[in-house]
Design a protein around this motif. Structure first.
Motif, PDB file in Angstrom:
ATOM      1  N   MET A 182       0.934  -1.096  -0.078  1.00  0.00           N
ATOM      2  CA  MET A 182      -0.134  -0.005  -0.011  1.00  0.00           C
ATOM      3  C   MET A 182       1.001   1.226   0.043  1.00  0.00           C
ATOM      4  SD  MET A 182      -3.076   0.839   2.624  1.00  0.00           S
ATOM      5  CE  MET A 182      -4.290   1.596   2.146  1.00  0.00           C
ATOM      6  N   SER A 183       0.455   2.232  -0.696  1.00  0.00           N
ATOM      7  CA  SER A 183       1.413   3.475  -0.953  1.00  0.00           C
ATOM      8  C   SER A 183       0.966   4.425   0.289  1.00  0.00           C
ATOM      9  CB  SER A 183       1.111   4.167  -2.207  1.00  0.00           C
ATOM     10  OG  SER A 183      -0.224   4.745  -2.393  1.00  0.00           O
ATOM     11  N   GLU A 184       2.154   5.211   0.501  1.00  0.00           N
ATOM     12  CA  GLU A 184       1.823   6.154   1.684  1.00  0.00           C
ATOM     13  C   GLU A 184       1.212   7.395   1.277  1.00  0.00           C
ATOM     14  OE1 GLU A 184       5.444   7.137   3.717  1.00  0.00           O
ATOM     15  OE2 GLU A 184       6.396   5.410   3.128  1.00  0.00           O
ATOM     16  N   PRO A 185       0.341   8.038   1.978  1.00  0.00           N
ATOM     17  CA  PRO A 185      -0.481   9.053   1.747  1.00  0.00           C
ATOM     18  C   PRO A 185       0.410  10.362   1.419  1.00  0.00           C
ATOM     19  CG  PRO A 185      -0.811   8.691   3.932  1.00  0.00           C
ATOM     20  CD  PRO A 185       0.105   7.618   3.386  1.00  0.00           C
ATOM     21  N   THR A 186      -0.165  11.287   0.629  1.00  0.00           N
ATOM     22  CA  THR A 186       0.713  12.699   0.219  1.00  0.00           C
ATOM     23  C   THR A 186       0.597  13.271   1.594  1.00  0.00           C
ATOM     24  OG1 THR A 186       0.158  12.396  -1.975  1.00  0.00           O
ATOM     25  CG2 THR A 186       0.636  14.574  -1.319  1.00  0.00           C
ATOM     26  N   ARG A 187       1.710  13.905   1.807  1.00  0.00           N
ATOM     27  CA  ARG A 187       1.814  14.766   3.129  1.00  0.00           C
ATOM     28  C   ARG A 187       2.009  16.298   2.362  1.00  0.00           C
ATOM     29  NH1 ARG A 187       6.108  14.582   6.505  1.00  0.00           N
ATOM     30  NH2 ARG A 187       7.463  13.567   4.945  1.00  0.00           N
ATOM     31  N   ARG A 188       1.806  17.162   3.175  1.00  0.00           N
ATOM     32  CA  ARG A 188       1.936  18.555   2.659  1.00  0.00           C
ATOM     33  C   ARG A 188       2.695  19.305   3.869  1.00  0.00           C
ATOM     34  NH1 ARG A 188      -2.594  22.904   1.105  1.00  0.00           N
ATOM     35  NH2 ARG A 188      -1.828  24.761   2.142  1.00  0.00           N
ATOM     36  N   ILE A 189       3.686  20.101   3.664  1.00  0.00           N
ATOM     37  CA  ILE A 189       4.459  20.996   4.523  1.00  0.00           C
ATOM     38  C   ILE A 189       4.382  22.309   3.998  1.00  0.00           C
ATOM     39  CG2 ILE A 189       6.578  21.441   5.354  1.00  0.00           C
ATOM     40  CD1 ILE A 189       7.257  18.482   5.006  1.00  0.00           C
ATOM     41  N   ASP A 190       3.972  23.172   4.730  1.00  0.00           N
ATOM     42  CA  ASP A 190       3.747  24.510   4.368  1.00  0.00           C
ATOM     43  C   ASP A 190       4.812  25.296   5.176  1.00  0.00           C
ATOM     44  OD1 ASP A 190       0.664  25.484   3.818  1.00  0.00           O
ATOM     45  OD2 ASP A 190       1.024  23.516   4.326  1.00  0.00           O
ATOM     46  N   TYR A 191       5.430  26.090   4.199  1.00  0.00           N
ATOM     47  CA  TYR A 191       6.583  27.142   4.541  1.00  0.00           C
ATOM     48  C   TYR A 191       6.311  28.544   4.508  1.00  0.00           C
ATOM     49  CZ  TYR A 191       9.394  23.027   3.953  1.00  0.00           C
ATOM     50  OH  TYR A 191       9.895  21.654   3.806  1.00  0.00           O
ATOM     51  N   TRP A 192       6.605  29.188   5.656  1.00  0.00           N
ATOM     52  CA  TRP A 192       6.282  30.883   5.774  1.00  0.00           C
ATOM     53  C   TRP A 192       7.483  31.216   5.902  1.00  0.00           C
ATOM     54  CZ3 TRP A 192       2.732  33.907   4.071  1.00  0.00           C
ATOM     55  CH2 TRP A 192       2.508  35.039   4.697  1.00  0.00           C
ATOM     56  N   GLN A 193       8.023  32.442   5.165  1.00  0.00           N
ATOM     57  CA  GLN A 193       9.237  33.181   5.353  1.00  0.00           C
ATOM     58  C   GLN A 193      10.373  32.420   5.765  1.00  0.00           C
ATOM     59  OE1 GLN A 193       7.567  36.247   8.071  1.00  0.00           O
ATOM     60  NE2 GLN A 193       6.415  37.297   6.177  1.00  0.00           N
ATOM     61  N   ASP A 194      10.584  31.344   4.966  1.00  0.00           N
ATOM     62  CA  ASP A 194      11.688  30.442   5.596  1.00  0.00           C
ATOM     63  C   ASP A 194      12.698  30.553   4.511  1.00  0.00           C
ATOM     64  OD1 ASP A 194      13.072  28.277   6.088  1.00  0.00           O
ATOM     65  OD2 ASP A 194      11.656  26.919   6.433  1.00  0.00           O
ATOM     66  N   PRO A 195      14.019  31.084   4.534  1.00  0.00           N
ATOM     67  CA  PRO A 195      14.802  31.023   3.533  1.00  0.00           C
ATOM     68  C   PRO A 195      15.453  29.480   3.395  1.00  0.00           C
ATOM     69  CG  PRO A 195      15.772  31.838   5.607  1.00  0.00           C
ATOM     70  CD  PRO A 195      14.279  31.633   5.901  1.00  0.00           C
ATOM     71  N   ASN A 196      15.162  28.733   4.019  1.00  0.00           N
ATOM     72  CA  ASN A 196      15.296  27.298   3.859  1.00  0.00           C
ATOM     73  C   ASN A 196      14.604  26.453   3.018  1.00  0.00           C
ATOM     74  OD1 ASN A 196      18.131  27.632   4.983  1.00  0.00           O
ATOM     75  ND2 ASN A 196      17.019  27.499   6.973  1.00  0.00           N
ATOM     76  N   ALA A 197      13.317  27.147   2.863  1.00  0.00           N
ATOM     77  CA  ALA A 197      12.246  26.281   2.141  1.00  0.00           C
ATOM     78  C   ALA A 197      12.780  25.886   0.783  1.00  0.00           C
ATOM     79  CB  ALA A 197      10.944  27.191   1.896  1.00  0.00           C
TER      80      ALA A 197
END
Length: 164
Positions: free
Chosen positions: A1-16
């Motif tokens: 079974m495949s893993e679900p899609t995850r979401r990571i939100d970045y805000w004002q992050d120079p390392n995004a």
């Protein structure tokens, strides 16, 4: 079974991570007769938000917002105005499938004011873990991403559309 899609939100992050795409989304800002705001808790990042989703080919921004609200909450709404257009480069979203980054998006969101016209709260398990009406004074008790909080605060405090 495949893993679900995850979401990571970045805000004002120079390392995004650097964006690989831009996509337009529609969000719905709707209050009930008591002035409470409709919020839902996302299943992909566990953050609270207003109903939001991508605009599909063949539909208008308004149609997308109405569809997303119905899909995520079970509620039917009618668009009555514009909260604003939010397109800051400070917000970047990474979509991951397992450990692999599928896409890094810099979103363009059109936030619409709407009024409730029907339905009943029935969150779709794939869309929302929880849906509730929240009094404006209680919004700070919810974990909300800064990009979404910007939309919410503007919707609560101004009738003039925000464009940025």
């Amino acid at each position: 079974m495949s893993e679900p899609t995850r979401r990571i939100d970045y805000w004002q992050d120079p390392n995004a991570p650097k964006p690989t795409s831009r996509k337009t989304s529609a969000s719905i800002f709707v209050r009930d007769g008591e002035g409470r705001l409709l919020l839902l808790r996302r299943v992909d990042n566990d953050l609270w938000t207003i109903p939001t989703g991508g605009v599909k080919k063949g539909e208008t921004v308004g149609q997308a917002g109405v569809r997303e609200c119905r899909e995520e909450t079970g509620l039917d709404v009618e668009v009555v105005g514009l909260v604003g257009v939010f397109s800051t480069p400070h917000h970047v979203i990474a979509y991951l499938h397992g450990d692999r980054v599928d896409e890094v998006r810099q979103p363009i969101n059109i936030c619409l004011r709407a009024r409730l016209v029907g339905g009943e709260i029935r969150p779709q398990p794939s869309e929302a873990a929880e849906v509730r009406w929240v009094a404006p004074a209680d919004i700070g008790e919810y974990e909300i991403h800064p990009a979404l909080m910007e939309r919410i605060v503007h919707g609560l405090t101004s009738a003039d559309p925000y464009i940025a």
